[in-house]
Design a protein around this motif. Structure first.
Motif, PDB file in Angstrom:
ATOM      1  N   PHE A 230      46.801 119.152  12.121  1.00 20.19           N
ATOM      2  CA  PHE A 230      46.640 118.824  10.704  1.00 20.19           C
ATOM      3  C   PHE A 230      47.972 118.737   9.961  1.00 20.19           C
ATOM      4  CE2 PHE A 230      42.652 120.736  12.068  1.00 20.19           C
ATOM      5  CZ  PHE A 230      41.714 119.828  11.581  1.00 20.19           C
ATOM      6  N   VAL A 231      48.996 118.219  10.635  1.00 21.95           N
ATOM      7  CA  VAL A 231      50.283 117.978   9.980  1.00 21.95           C
ATOM      8  C   VAL A 231      50.827 116.626  10.411  1.00 21.95           C
ATOM      9  CG1 VAL A 231      50.900 120.425   9.745  1.00 21.95           C
ATOM     10  CG2 VAL A 231      51.629 119.155  11.788  1.00 21.95           C
ATOM     11  N   CYS A 232      51.620 116.030   9.534  1.00 19.58           N
ATOM     12  CA  CYS A 232      52.295 114.773   9.841  1.00 19.58           C
ATOM     13  C   CYS A 232      53.227 114.979  11.026  1.00 19.58           C
ATOM     14  CB  CYS A 232      53.081 114.307   8.620  1.00 19.58           C
ATOM     15  SG  CYS A 232      54.127 112.859   8.920  1.00 19.58           S
ATOM     16  N   GLN A 233      53.166 114.086  11.982  1.00 19.54           N
ATOM     17  CA  GLN A 233      53.979 114.227  13.186  1.00 19.54           C
ATOM     18  C   GLN A 233      55.411 113.719  12.999  1.00 19.54           C
ATOM     19  OE1 GLN A 233      52.784 115.824  16.305  1.00 19.54           O
ATOM     20  NE2 GLN A 233      51.728 116.531  14.454  1.00 19.54           N
ATOM     21  N   TYR A 234      55.709 113.245  11.777  1.00 20.12           N
ATOM     22  CA  TYR A 234      57.074 112.822  11.483  1.00 20.12           C
ATOM     23  C   TYR A 234      57.824 113.859  10.644  1.00 20.12           C
ATOM     24  CZ  TYR A 234      55.643 108.271  13.271  1.00 20.12           C
ATOM     25  OH  TYR A 234      55.191 107.266  14.083  1.00 20.12           O
ATOM     26  N   CYS A 235      57.140 114.436   9.639  1.00 22.95           N
ATOM     27  CA  CYS A 235      57.837 115.365   8.745  1.00 22.95           C
ATOM     28  C   CYS A 235      57.214 116.758   8.698  1.00 22.95           C
ATOM     29  CB  CYS A 235      57.897 114.795   7.330  1.00 22.95           C
ATOM     30  SG  CYS A 235      56.305 114.799   6.457  1.00 22.95           S
ATOM     31  N   GLY A 236      56.010 116.927   9.262  1.00 27.30           N
ATOM     32  CA  GLY A 236      55.362 118.234   9.283  1.00 27.30           C
ATOM     33  C   GLY A 236      54.536 118.547   8.057  1.00 27.30           C
ATOM     34  N   SER A 237      54.410 117.622   7.119  1.00 32.07           N
ATOM     35  CA  SER A 237      53.629 117.870   5.903  1.00 32.07           C
ATOM     36  C   SER A 237      52.129 117.874   6.213  1.00 32.07           C
ATOM     37  CB  SER A 237      53.924 116.796   4.853  1.00 32.07           C
ATOM     38  OG  SER A 237      53.031 116.918   3.758  1.00 32.07           O
ATOM     39  N   PRO A 238      51.362 118.789   5.575  1.00 32.63           N
ATOM     40  CA  PRO A 238      49.908 118.798   5.761  1.00 32.63           C
ATOM     41  C   PRO A 238      49.179 117.969   4.694  1.00 32.63           C
ATOM     42  CG  PRO A 238      50.557 120.777   4.605  1.00 32.63           C
ATOM     43  CD  PRO A 238      51.828 119.984   4.850  1.00 32.63           C
ATOM     44  N   ASP A 239      49.925 117.296   3.820  1.00 33.81           N
ATOM     45  CA  ASP A 239      49.330 116.598   2.674  1.00 33.81           C
ATOM     46  C   ASP A 239      49.184 115.092   2.927  1.00 33.81           C
ATOM     47  OD1 ASP A 239      49.351 119.036   1.219  1.00 33.81           O
ATOM     48  OD2 ASP A 239      51.461 118.691   0.702  1.00 33.81           O
ATOM     49  N   GLN A 240      48.175 114.511   2.268  1.00 31.81           N
ATOM     50  CA  GLN A 240      47.936 113.061   2.285  1.00 31.81           C
ATOM     51  C   GLN A 240      47.908 112.506   3.711  1.00 31.81           C
ATOM     52  OE1 GLN A 240      50.073 110.722  -0.805  1.00 31.81           O
ATOM     53  NE2 GLN A 240      51.206 112.625  -1.207  1.00 31.81           N
TER      54      GLN A 240
END
Length: 202
Positions: A109-119
């Motif tokens: 549940f995190v972006c695989q580029y920056c690690g953000s869990p949002d959007q």
């Protein structure tokens, strides 16, 4: 085998006066496979209390633990099961379905580029315009800003690095990921069965 009418009466049994009927929806049963491991960690394998009681009387499950609450009918007084185990082993599929939810779970549940869990959305690593396919091995979780930044390019072209290369997970791997994301509510009787192999504190 008990008579069908008794099974139906058990499922339709009313709580004792001290229990509000509306609260019984908060008494699901954790369903274990015949090897006493959960059928699923995420989503957690839960049955409504009526379904659990029916399964008990149909002799399809064994009761492992119960709630303090009871249901009763003219011929039945029974504690509501909180943990049940199937009597016959259900073999899980080797590979999970390729869905948005399972993709997010694989990628924690995190972006695989920056690690953000949002959007969160998903990104084709090799863009479709370059022949990239919508498969486990070519789709990663990405936040909307990173997805927009990458555009129709490969990560190398966009100077963006993936945290993990996308793979097709096995059901076991996905279940292991799911254990890190427990539901908001865990009844105390479930914990030993969900985390039985976690190292004990000294």
């Amino acid at each position: 085998m008990l008579h069908t009418a008794l099974i139906e009466r058990a499922a339709a049994a009313r709580p004792h006066s001290g229990d509000a009927a509306r609260n019984l929806s908060g008494c699901p049963a954790l369903v274990l496979n015949a090897d006493y491991t959960p059928l699923s960690y995420y989503p957690l394998s839960l049955w409504p209390w009526q379904t659990a009681i029916k399964a008990v009387f149909l002799e399809r499950v064994d009761i492992i633990a119960t709630y303090d609450r009871e249901v009763h009918s003219p011929s039945l007084d029974m504690k509501i099961p909180s943990v049940i185990a199937l009597r016959q082993y259900v073999r899980p599929s080797e590979f999970p379905a390729f869905t948005r939810f399972n993709l997010f779970l694989r990628d924690r549940f995190v972006c695989q580029y920056c690690g953000s869990p949002d959007q969160l959305t998903f990104d084709h690593v090799v863009p479709r315009r370059l022949g990239g396919r919508t498969t486990w091995e070519n789709v990663s979780t990405a936040c909307a800003p990173c997805n927009l930044r990458k555009g129709g390019r490969t990560p190398k072209q966009a100077h963006m690095r993936l945290m993990e290369e996308p793979i097709r997970p096995t059901t076991w791997q996905l279940q292991e990921k799911g254990r890190a994301f427990p539901p908001n509510y865990l009844h105390e009787s479930w914990r030993d069965w969900l985390y039985w192999d976690v190292e004990l504190e000294s």
